[in-house]
Every structure is written in structure tokens, then in C-alpha cells.
Write an enzyme that holds these catalytic residues in place. Structure first.
Site, short mmCIF file in Angstrom:
data_model
loop_
_atom_site.label_atom_id
_atom_site.label_comp_id
_atom_site.label_asym_id
_atom_site.label_seq_id
_atom_site.Cartn_x
_atom_site.Cartn_y
_atom_site.Cartn_z
N LYS A 1 -30.84 -15.70 3.29
CA LYS A 1 -30.15 -15.77 4.58
C LYS A 1 -29.43 -17.11 4.69
O LYS A 1 -30.04 -18.17 4.55
CB LYS A 1 -31.14 -15.60 5.73
CG LYS A 1 -30.49 -15.70 7.12
CD LYS A 1 -31.53 -15.71 8.23
CE LYS A 1 -32.18 -14.37 8.44
NZ LYS A 1 -31.28 -13.40 9.11
N ASP B 1 -38.71 -11.98 18.19
CA ASP B 1 -37.45 -11.25 18.03
C ASP B 1 -37.70 -9.88 17.40
O ASP B 1 -36.94 -9.45 16.52
CB ASP B 1 -36.48 -12.08 17.18
CG ASP B 1 -35.04 -11.57 17.23
OD1 ASP B 1 -34.69 -10.92 18.25
OD2 ASP B 1 -34.28 -11.80 16.28
N GLY C 1 -26.17 -7.82 4.89
CA GLY C 1 -25.94 -7.58 6.32
C GLY C 1 -25.70 -8.87 7.06
O GLY C 1 -25.79 -9.97 6.50
N GLY D 1 -26.25 -10.92 11.03
CA GLY D 1 -26.98 -10.94 12.30
C GLY D 1 -26.57 -12.14 13.11
O GLY D 1 -25.60 -12.83 12.79
N GLY D 2 -27.35 -12.40 14.17
CA GLY D 2 -27.00 -13.47 15.08
C GLY D 2 -27.05 -14.85 14.45
O GLY D 2 -26.34 -15.76 14.88
N MET D 3 -27.90 -15.04 13.44
CA MET D 3 -28.05 -16.36 12.84
C MET D 3 -27.17 -16.56 11.62
O MET D 3 -27.00 -17.69 11.16
CB MET D 3 -29.51 -16.61 12.48
CG MET D 3 -30.36 -17.04 13.64
SD MET D 3 -32.04 -17.46 13.16
CE MET D 3 -32.79 -15.84 13.07
#
Length: 439
Positions: free
Chosen positions: A187, A282, A165, A167-169
Site C-alpha cells: 500500500k 474502519d 485497487g 482507497g482513501g489512503m
């Protein structure tokens, strides 16, 4: 590196404000504003404009002010700032001074300002059908995603298997550790601003402290590193799905007992972390992973503390205002006004907003697409009563959710453990849950 705002015209001429870390600065007549102008100055709105700083970068955002915000004499809604720029609101004029000393540690900005997407279509009500926890692990990007990166084969000591997936980072991959053959989630952090080896090393040293978090409801951090010009963080791999995907597959709302169970397990993780000095910052549906352990639903909280450490780094750039696009509906008012001093009560608010979404299928506000108006809504308005969204929610449960959503942190539960106690009566599942085991 430092950015200074100096008042050069107006009743407060001569005042100056210095910023050497990522922070927000709100100007207006409200007592919540950082630069609080007299109430009699009607040329200013209660929340007139906000400046986001992450030296040497800074940006001004007009907060839907009545008389407008002007940059170098021209009306502006959102704009980057440079040394010598002047910002006017009403009778007050600010001058921007940027001290670039140390900026050689940072590279060129790679990100860009994005407009918020329009609100999604209403979600159909849950018809009580069985919910399957199996399927895709995380939301996948759509075909033709312009942010698609070149295919990654390996990173650090890991062989990349598949994408999980985005995400923002950055991007999350399923990967196999070459030495142990352990399957982890890796990540890849794509910073908004490139950092020197010094900046990267400082960030990785700070992130390494997250390995101290050991709790059955927290995704365990494994390894951290910098390879092929990319930052990577290896974490425990969790099969199953996230709450955002689970809710959508359920038709928009989760059954009450399941939503409350997810909330209570998340709150247990938060209680442990808060006792050890960690704040998540978050909490939202995408960061709550749902799987099964010994035949029972198990929640794993992902990215614990990572958002705060990333936001504190100069590599995050001017990311707060862009972050609103992904967290609107879960971010507490104090995270806007007191960006650097968020406390455990902020996690409680975010959990309350997430539980509201799980139970009702809607966010706590009917957000407009305009960023400034979203910020004003968070700062000034009460959430839509959850029973207006879904009248079948018991009044006592609705009250419990709204207490966590109090705009003043002092009006929330004294701690997240007290919130668990309030939710316990609604946690018991029916005799037949209708939940299928994940593959």
C-alpha cells in the site's frame, strides 16, 4: 501546533477550547454536543455546526442548522479556517486562534474537499445463483481516473507487478519482494499533508506495532518504509476478492449463510485484536477480503488499526469529514462525537452495518447526498429495519443485527464474542453451497 476556539460573545463569553491533535468539536443544544448551549437558546439547532481540527488545519461544517452558521459575517456550509476567523451561531461568536509553532514539520495540503456522489441505483435482488470467489482481487479504478499516479516500477525492496485497487489512503499494488521472491500487497499511502522526516518516522514507528497482530483472519503486516518520497506498507497478499465486489457479483445480496460466515470470521479477528488492545476503526466491505483455504471460505481483515493511526497523524489533514463519503453507513455515532476515544463497541457497530449490507443489499440508512444531513442521520436516527429491506431475513437474525447497531454502545453486545454467539444459529450452510473456488 495548537488551534484555540475562544467564545468572545454570548452567554459563555470567556470560555476557550484548545486542540493539539486531530479531533472533532460539535456545537449545539444537544447533550451530545461538545459545547452544549442552553436548551432555551432557540437560535441554535440541536447540532448546529462542527469544527474538525488537525493543527494547524481546521474546518467548519454547518450541520444543516435552522438559522445558519456564519464565517466572518457570511453564511457558510463548509469552509477552511485561518487565524483570526470568527464563527457565529445564534448569539454566540467564536474566534479562531492558530498557533503555528511546529507547523514547519508539515508541507502544503495536496488534497481537496470533494462533494459526495449521489446515491447509487437500487441493487437488483439476489436470485440465488452461484457465487464465484474468483476474479479480480479488488475493485479497480475506472478509466480516466483523475487521481491516476505515474506508473510505479519498484518501491523499497519490492518490484511492483500490478495495481490491485485504490482507497482513501492511497493505492495498493501486487509486488514481489526482491530478496525472498515472496508476493505481497504493498500500500502506497498518499498523505493529505506532506510531513517532515520526523513526522514520517513517528508514524512508521507507531505503525510497526501492527506486526504484533497474528491471527488467521487478519492480513499480516510485513514491512514499512519511506522511499522515493512515498510511504509504503507491505502486507500479506490475499488472492480472491473483497466483500464489496463479492456482494455486487452476487446481484446485491449474499446468501444468508455466507454473509453470517463472513461476519463470524471477522468478529473472531476483532475479538483477538480487542483482547490485545487493538481497534480496527474502519470495518467495511472493502476491508474484508474473501478467499479459500483448504476448500473453505476464509476471511482476511485488511488494514487493521491503520485507519486509527493514520487519523492520529497530522499527515491525514482534515480527512474525517471527507472520510464519511467512503464510510457512511458503517461509522457509529460515537466515532463522530468522540473521535479520539473510540472503543471496541465501534467495531461491533461497523460489523453490524456491514452484515446488514451483505444480507439486504442496502445500507442501514437511505442517505441523502448532503454531508451534514448524513451526519445528523448517524447521530439521531435509527437504522431502517432490515426486514423492510428484505422480508425473508429471519426475525431472530434481524434482531441480532439491530442489537449491534444500537446507537448507545451500552445497548449493544457486551463484546464481539457475544455477537458471534447470537449469529451462530444462522451460520450453517445448505448442503450445496454453489460456491466456486478462486482461481
Amino acid at each position: 501546533m495548537k488551534v484555540t476556539l475562544e467564545v468572545v460573545e454570548g452567554p459563555h463569553a470567556g470560555m476557550r477550547f484548545d486542540f493539539d491533535k486531530h479531533d472533532n468539536f460539535i456545537v449545539g443544544r444537544s447533550s451530545q454536543a461538545h459545547f452544549h448551549l442552553p436548551q432555551r437558546d432557540k437560535t441554535f439547532s440541536r447540532f448546529h455546526f462542527m469544527v474538525e481540527f488537525n493543527p494547524p488545519l481546521c474546518r467548519v461544517i454547518d450541520m444543516a442548522s435552522r438559522n445558519g452558521t456564519f464565517l466572518n459575517g457570511k453564511p457558510v456550509s463548509v469552509a477552511g479556517l485561518t487565524d483570526g476567523d470568527e464563527i457565529r451561531g445564534g448569539e454566540t461568536l467564536f474566534r479562531v486562534k492558530i498557533d503555528p509553532v511546529g507547523s514547519e514539520e508539515l508541507g502544503q495540503i495536496s488534497g481537496k474537499w470533494e462533494r459526495l456522489a449521489t446515491a447509487s441505483k437500487p441493487i437488483p435482488p439476489n436470485d440465488g445463483a452461484a457465487i464465484n470467489l474468483s476474479g479480480a482481487d479488488h475493485d479497480k479504478p475506472s478509466a480516466g481516473d483523475p487521481s491516476s499516479a505515474p506508473e510505479l516500477k519498484q518501491i523499497g525492496g519490492y518490484e511492483v507487478l500490478s495495481e490491485l485497487g485504490r482507497g482513501g489512503m492511497g493505492i495498493v499494488y501486487k509486488a514481489r519482494h526482491k530478496t525472498s521472491s515472496r508476493i505481497d500487497a504493498v500500500k502506497i499511502i498518499t498523505p493529505a499533508v506532506c510531513g517532515s522526516e520526523t513526522v514520517i518516522g513517528r508514524f512508521l514507528r507507531e505503525v510497526a506495532i501492527l506486526r504484533r497482530l497474528k491471527h488467521p483472519n487478519i492480513v499480516e503486516f510485513r514491512e514499512f518504509g519511506h522511499d522515493q518520497g512515498q510511504l509504503y506498507l507491505a502486507m500479506e497478499y490475499v488472492s480472491g476478492t473483497n466483500v464489496s465486489s463479492l456482494r455486487k457479483r452476487a446481484g446485491g445480496r449474499l446468501p444468508q449463510f455466507l454473509a453470517v460466515e463472513i461476519a463470524c470470521q471477522t468478529l473472531a479477528a476483532l475479538a483477538y485484536a480487542h483482547d490485545h488492545g487493538f481497534i480496527h476503526r474502519d470495518i467495511k466491505p472493502r476491508n474484508l477480503l474473501v478467499t479459500r483455504r483448504d476448500g473453505k471460505v476464509c476471511v482476511k481483515v485488511a488494514d487493521f488499526g491503520l485507519a486509527r493511526m493514520y487519523q492520529d497523524s497530522p499527515m491525514s489533514g482534515l480527512s474525517f469529514t471527507g472520510e464519511i463519503a467512503g464510510t457512511s453507513g458503517y461509522i457509529p455515532p460515537e466515532q463522530v462525537t468522540n473521535f479520539r476515544s473510540t472503543d471496541p463497541a465501534a467495531d461491533q457497530y461497523a460489523m453490524g452495518a456491514t452484515l446488514y449490507h451483505m444480507l439486504s443489499g442496502s445500507k442501514i440508512y437511505d442517505f441523502p447526498p448532503n454531508l451534514a444531513r448524513q451526519l445528523l442521520m448517524i447521530l439521531q436516527e435509527e437504522p431502517v429495519p432490515i426486514r423492510n429491506r428484505h422480508s425473508a431475513i429471519p426475525e431472530a437474525l434481524a434482531n441480532a443485527v439491530h442489537k449491534a447497531l444500537a446507537r448507545d454502545p451500552a445497548d449493544r453486545y457486551p463484546n464481539v464474542s457475544a455477537m458471534i454467539e447470537a449469529l451462530e444459529p444462522f451460520r450453517t450452510p445448505p448442503e450445496t453451497t454453489g460456491l466456486a473456488s478462486p482461481e
